[in-house]
Design a protein around this motif. Structure first.
Motif: not given
Length: 88
Positions: A23-25, A27-33, A36-42
């Motif tokens: 998964l890319t960032y 795709q994870m955003q679209r899945l609702g995890i 915000h990309r900075p939060n996913l990065s952390k």
């Protein structure tokens, strides 16, 4: 069950990677995890920057999103926490 604890968002990342393998960032955003990309990065950094990483990323070039996947330890933790076998 093991005594291993992960915050909810990290668990969501592991579950999504267990289901989709890579998964890319975005795709994870679209899945609702997380929205915000900075939060996913952390979240992903905390899963990658451990003594025994649960997630790794495939090296990428500029302009191409990194793809993330579970390590063998990540698969073991996913199986321990949720009883989900992850196919190789």
């Amino acid at each position: 069950m093991s005594d291993f604890f992960l915050p909810q968002k990290q668990q969501q990342v592991l579950l999504a990677l267990g289901q989709y393998k890579f998964l890319t960032y975005s795709q994870m955003q679209r899945l609702g995890i997380d929205k915000h990309r900075p939060n996913l990065s952390k979240i992903l950094n905390s899963l990658r920057d451990r003594r025994t990483p649960l997630v790794r990323k495939i090296p990428h070039q500029m302009g191409v999103e990194a793809k993330h996947y579970l390590t063998s330890k990540g698969k073991d933790i996913l199986n321990d926490l949720f009883g989900l076998p992850v196919e190789e």
